[in-house]
Design an enzyme around this catalytic site. Structure first.
Site, PDB file in Angstrom:
ATOM      1  N   GLU A 198       4.669 -40.596  -9.263  1.00 44.70           N
ATOM      2  CA  GLU A 198       5.108 -40.138  -8.732  1.00 44.70           C
ATOM      3  C   GLU A 198       5.984 -39.569  -9.896  1.00 44.70           C
ATOM      4  O   GLU A 198       7.230 -40.557 -10.257  1.00 44.70           O
ATOM      5  CB  GLU A 198       5.755 -40.780  -7.296  1.00 44.70           C
ATOM      6  CG  GLU A 198       6.764 -39.894  -6.674  1.00 44.70           C
ATOM      7  CD  GLU A 198       7.552 -40.184  -5.862  1.00 44.70           C
ATOM      8  OE1 GLU A 198       8.009 -41.583  -5.921  1.00 44.70           O
ATOM      9  OE2 GLU A 198       7.097 -40.298  -4.764  1.00 44.70           O
ATOM     10  N   TYR A 208       8.904 -31.582  -8.300  1.00 49.14           N
ATOM     11  CA  TYR A 208       8.459 -32.939  -7.260  1.00 49.14           C
ATOM     12  C   TYR A 208       6.933 -33.217  -8.085  1.00 49.14           C
ATOM     13  O   TYR A 208       6.749 -32.201  -6.874  1.00 49.14           O
ATOM     14  CB  TYR A 208       8.761 -33.007  -5.746  1.00 49.14           C
ATOM     15  CG  TYR A 208       7.958 -34.879  -5.506  1.00 49.14           C
ATOM     16  CD1 TYR A 208       8.890 -35.382  -5.286  1.00 49.14           C
ATOM     17  CD2 TYR A 208       6.868 -34.569  -5.054  1.00 49.14           C
ATOM     18  CE1 TYR A 208       7.966 -37.109  -5.509  1.00 49.14           C
ATOM     19  CE2 TYR A 208       5.879 -35.348  -4.742  1.00 49.14           C
ATOM     20  CZ  TYR A 208       6.778 -36.818  -4.190  1.00 49.14           C
ATOM     21  OH  TYR A 208       6.376 -37.869  -4.216  1.00 49.14           O
TER      22      TYR A 208
END
Ligand code: GDP
Ligand code: MN
Length: 396
Positions: free
Chosen positions: A206, A118
């Protein structure tokens, strides 16, 4: 301004960030053509069909699927295009899918296992610095990671004047447990990503997941990009990326008439001047036991035209059971606002929800008289508590 995955990836690619290659398609036939082209360009045998909507969690909702041949590409694209996709991030009604991104498969087997990480880049408002947030736990939603294994989330703070320093990029790669080629690829990726973030004037990147492929390439498989709308004048080419179909229709309309409106879930419509007072009013409504249906700042010039436009917007929300007008007459006199409300009310003619008006400031007493003598179904209040009580009474 939020973007689709394919648009976010276009921006990333333009700054040299490695991405999973893809082509947008609006029909199953276009999807097949896209898949063939990707095979020519990348050699990929398998393809992934990904719904393009402004919401994450698409995989969980059935909006991301692997196709192992062209028949499957066509079949899956046919299922996804036009579907109403419900994910953990959409409303219960879901979002209609108008287009898919056909991508190369990058999870192919090889010498090592592909790994999902991530990574996000955002502004830390508390420190006034940019921040790279990253984790070994990619592919799942980061809120769960934060709750269950917070020690697996790392942050790197970047001084905007100094920029991302070499040791910081290396620390990211190190904390992700990488070595050799993958380590070098990751530091390059982090550099390019940070550059893209600052140069595109974004407020959020993101990338979940960032993938380390089985042959140690590092690529962005997903991209959630939010551009800073206040900087769009510097990026005319990004303006065309706006997809109003993905936005709240009342908010789009408000933007067109120059009103600051944010849709909320409650039943008390609010019309307020000034963002600070609007937020305070929402707090007070909650404290009085109600739920605001919206945030609406009509701005400094609360004349009849703007008041009418604001009433119309508020009344588009079917949940609204009462409207609270809370206006402070500083520069604009209260009696002018009151006249604006009366005129707008008469013009519209068919307002069925009760309206409670609180005007404070210059000429508040004249304004109250104006409202009280208008003969309309509008209640006036001077103190906020009084206004809140009246809202409660009409809702009860
Ligand atoms: P999201 O569900 O909206 O976050 O969409 P993502 O773009 O993150 O994709 C969801 C999931 O699809 C990923 O976490 C992967 O597990 C899977 N996926 C994405 N690309 C590929 C691919 O190229 N091959 C395979 N086998 N799976 C993929
Ligand atoms: Mn994702």
């Amino acid at each position: 301004m939020n973007l689709h995955e394919y648009q976010g990836k276009e921006i990333l690619n333009s700054f040299g960030v490695n991405i999973q290659r893809g082509i947008v398609a609006h029909t199953p036939d276009e999807a097949v053509a896209a898949a063939k082209k990707l095979t020519e360009e990348t050699g990929t045998g398998w393809h992934v069909i990904k719904a393009q909507i402004h919401a994450g969690g698409r995989g969980k909702g059935g909006g991301v699927k692997l196709a192992k041949n062209l028949d499957e590409v066509k079949e899956i694209a046919g299922q996804i295009i036009g579907m109403n996709l419900i994910t953990p991030q959409t409303s219960a009604e879901g979002k209609k899918v108008h287009q898919v991104l056909v991508t190369e498969d990058v999870y192919y087997p090889g010498d090592s296992e592909p790994e999902e990480y991530y990574m996000s880049v955002l502004l830390n408002r508390a420190t006034g610095r940019n921040m790279i947030m990253y984790s070994t736990e990619g592919g799942m939603d980061i809120e769960t990671v934060a709750e269950e294994t917070p020690h697996l989330i790392f942050t790197e703070e970047i001084d905007p004047a100094a920029g991302l320093l070499g040791f910081q990029a290396r620390r990211v790669a190190f904390n992700l447990g990488l070595s050799g080629k993958a380590f070098k690829e990751m530091t390059k990726f982090v550099y390019a990503l940070y550059t893209a973030y600052t140069k595109s004037d974004s407020s959020l990147f993101e990338i979940n997941p960032v993938l380390k492929t089985s042959d140690d390439r590092v690529i962005a498989v997903d991209a959630k990009v939010s551009l800073d709308a206040n900087a769009l004048y510097r990026h005319k080419d990004y303006l065309a990326m706006r997809d109003v179909r993905e936005e709240n229709p009342i908010e789009v309309e408000a933007g067109e008439v120059g009103l600051n409106y944010v849709d909320l879930d409650g039943n008390v419509g609010c019309m307020v001047n000034g963002a600070g007072l609007a937020m305070a009013t929402m707090d007070l409504i909650k404290q009085a036991g109600g739920e605001p249906a919206n945030f609406l700042d009509v701005g400094g010039t609360a004349d009849a035209e703007r008041v009418e436009a604001a009433f119309k917007l508020i009344l588009k929300d079917p949940n609204v059971k009462a409207i609270l007008v809370n206006i402070f007459g500083g520069i604009v006199r209260c009696d002018r606002v009151a006249q604006g409300i009366v005129d707008a009310y008469k013009n519209m003619g068919n307002i069925e929800v009760p309206i409670i008006v609180r005007l404070q400031g210059t000429n508040a007493d004249i304004a109250k008289e104006l409202i009280d003598n208008s003969g309309l179904d509008v209640q006036s209040a001077v103190e906020f508590q009084e206004a809140a009580d009246k809202v409660q009474a009409v809702l009860a």
